[in-house]
Scaffold this active site. Structure first.
Site, mmCIF file in Angstrom:
data_model
loop_
_atom_site.group_PDB
_atom_site.id
_atom_site.type_symbol
_atom_site.label_atom_id
_atom_site.label_comp_id
_atom_site.label_asym_id
_atom_site.label_seq_id
_atom_site.Cartn_x
_atom_site.Cartn_y
_atom_site.Cartn_z
ATOM 1 N N HIS A 193 35.307 43.671 45.155
ATOM 2 C CA HIS A 193 35.206 42.205 45.155
ATOM 3 C C HIS A 193 35.957 41.611 46.353
ATOM 4 O O HIS A 193 35.399 40.827 47.127
ATOM 5 C CB HIS A 193 35.785 41.657 43.840
ATOM 6 N N GLU A 194 37.205 42.018 46.511
ATOM 7 C CA GLU A 194 38.013 41.444 47.594
ATOM 8 C C GLU A 194 37.479 41.884 48.957
ATOM 9 O O GLU A 194 37.539 41.118 49.920
ATOM 10 C CB GLU A 194 39.492 41.805 47.427
ATOM 11 N N HIS A 219 34.952 39.431 50.047
ATOM 12 C CA HIS A 219 35.558 38.238 50.668
ATOM 13 C C HIS A 219 35.990 38.556 52.102
ATOM 14 O O HIS A 219 35.797 37.766 53.021
ATOM 15 C CB HIS A 219 36.819 37.821 49.895
ATOM 16 N N GLU A 256 32.558 33.192 46.889
ATOM 17 C CA GLU A 256 32.456 34.052 45.705
ATOM 18 C C GLU A 256 31.079 34.706 45.612
ATOM 19 O O GLU A 256 30.930 35.766 45.013
ATOM 20 C CB GLU A 256 32.775 33.273 44.428
HETATM 21 CO CO CO Z 1 36.966 36.147 44.479
#
Ligand code: CO
Length: 506
Positions: A270-271, A274, A300
């Site tokens: 997830h990170e 980003h 997101e």
């Molecule tokens: Co996030």
């Protein structure tokens, strides 16, 4: 002064303000990863001073004059129509930020920064000790600062709209409700269908997975995804996050849970999603206000796309499961790739948002959105949040936390005063799948690439299609440019329906 000279002055000011923001980000990153407990008060003073200097510099009368001389006013933020499109976008973004910042009194800005630092540290302790009462005074302060901020901006009718607008420009509570209402019904229906089916067996994950091996696998994962460690780092924190400390210094964090190896795997992916966005801004906009995501919802969409659409897909683990088994040979002995794929997509309403499956995840978000809305409309008192949390969790997901640590205290956002952020995650799911539809059409063989562990084509596509714009376009414009359409829930709902119909055989 010529237009070019005026622009150059404004860019120089923007770059300096950006340097101050990044210096504050370093202090915040340090606070969340390694600051000793008693260092908190000193850190809050440092942040208050830096925020104060940033505010003074950015809102000095000269900034407003430069914007005006370039024709940028609130009604026409892009300024002089003869300017090149990137410059007009630069003025638009800077004008929006200036119009907000200039309305905040300097002592309010410094006070908020100081209070946020203390509040976040208090949250860490309160969560550790399961002590909501110790956090409550800080929470009340954060709500008060947020409300006042919104009032300064002119949202006297509904202060929550002002907060939502920080993260998703042009999406007030009513617009979000119009999206979330049908989404909630649909997901509830899907949950019912799934719980009526024989359940997935994930019992082989119910054991200890050495956290040292988890840490090594997270690094392996990042390498395979293409995370450039010359431009970024992975560290540990209570709540995983990504922060940009410089154009070539993007930090991500994760956390390792002994009995839950999936937590670190998916928070790392997830990170990384980003971080790819932050690393992908074109050179010409780096170091300034355009080097940012279009909105937090779009940000997101990137992290949740990598986490779920890629990371929780069958082809992804066809390539990677043998590698994971190398790190946990005993723990995963005899487990087949497809067993693992089903287990990691197990749908099971649970207490913790960041470990939630794709079906119940957005329901966690909708619950938080409704609580925030009720706090800012005055219908819900902060002291009543733990009870409201328990009741609504029971209503929404059928589970009820035994402690506040795994209930109302689980997320960092409110401790930082980030009210209005949560909807970004669910909007991100929707944006992500709408964008994915276009990607599927543009890259026919992407599933094979994923199973071979080749993510280069996908990253290049995202870079050319999304990252390249930075903050130049508002989310509806960006979405229109990519897909030709406005925000829709159908691509997400079709994806999720199809995926879970296959796993749960209905
Ligand atoms: Co996030």
């Amino acid at each position: 002064m010529s237009k070019e000279q005026l622009l150059e002055k404004l860019h120089a000011l923007d770059r300096e303000c950006n340097l101050l923001e990044k210096a504050a980000a370093v202090l915040r990153w340090d606070q969340e990863t390694c600051l000793p407990e008693l260092g908190v008060e000193g850190r809050a003073e440092q942040l208050a001073l830096l925020e104060g200097i940033h505010h003074e510099k950015f809102t000095a009368p000269g900034t407003g004059r430069l914007l005006e001389e370039l024709g940028s006013v609130s009604e026409n933020p892009g300024g002089d129509e003869k300017l090149a499109p990137p410059e007009r976008d630069f003025l638009k973004v800077l004008r929006r930020a200036y119009d907000r910042e200039v309305r905040l009194p300097p002592d309010f800005v410094a006070g908020a920064a100081r209070a946020e630092g203390l509040s976040q540290a208090a949250w860490v302790q309160a969560r550790k000790n399961n002590d909501f009462a110790a956090f409550l005074p800080h929470l009340e302060k954060m709500i008060d600062f947020s409300r006042r901020r919104s009032l300064y901006w002119g949202y006297s009718e509904n202060p929550y709209d002002g907060l939502l607008d920080i993260y998703e420009p042009g999406m007030p509570a009513a617009a979000i409700e119009a999206v979330f209402g049908p989404l909630k019904d649909h997901l509830n229906g899907l949950l019912k269908k799934i719980t009526a089916r024989p359940q997935v067996d994930a019992s082989f994950l119910d054991k200890e997975f050495d956290t040292g091996a988890q840490a090594l696998f997270s690094r392996e994962l990042l390498k395979r995804l293409g995370f450039d460690t010359r431009r970024g780092r992975l560290d540990l924190s209570a709540h995983p996050f990504t922060t940009t400390l410089g154009a070539d210094d993007i930090r991500i964090t994760t956390r390792y849970i002994l009995k839950d190896p999936l937590s670190s795997i998916f928070s790392t992916i997830h990170e990384a999603g980003h971080a790819f966005y932050e690393m992908g801004f074109p050179r010409e906009i780096r170091g300034g206000c355009l080097a940012d995501g279009a909105s937090m919802g779009i940000h997101e969409s990137q992290s949740r796309f990598w986490e779920n659409v890629i990371g929780r897909s069958r082809p992804f683990w066809q390539g990677l499961f043998p590698v994971l088994c190398g790190y946990f040979p005993k723990e995963l002995r005899g487990v087949q790739t497809d067993d693992f794929y089903r287990a990691l997509n197990q749908v099971k309403p649970s207490l913790i948002r960041i470990e939630a499956d794709e079906v119940s995840y957005s329901l966690h978000i909708i619950l938080r959105f409704e609580l925030e809305r009720d706090i800012f409309s005055g219908r819900l008192a902060p002291a009543d949040l733990p009870a409201a949390w328990r009741t609504r969790m029971k209503e929404t997901l059928g589970v009820e936390p035994e402690t506040d640590a795994e209930g109302v205290l689980q997320d960092i956002h409110w401790s930082q005063g980030s009210f209005g952020y949560f909807p970004s995650y669910a909007l991100g799911n929707l944006y992500g799948l709408q964008i994915f539809e276009k990607m599927c059409a543009d890259i026919p063989g992407f599933e094979e690439d994923i199973s071979k562990g080749d993510f280069g084509t996908i990253r290049q596509w995202l870079s050319d299609t999304i990252y390249i714009w930075g903050k130049r376009l508002y989310p509806p414009e960006l979405l229109k440019k990519i897909t030709g359409q406005s925000l829709k829930s159908e691509p997400f709902l079709n994806y999720i329906e199809e995926k879970y119909a296959d796993i749960y055989e209905f």
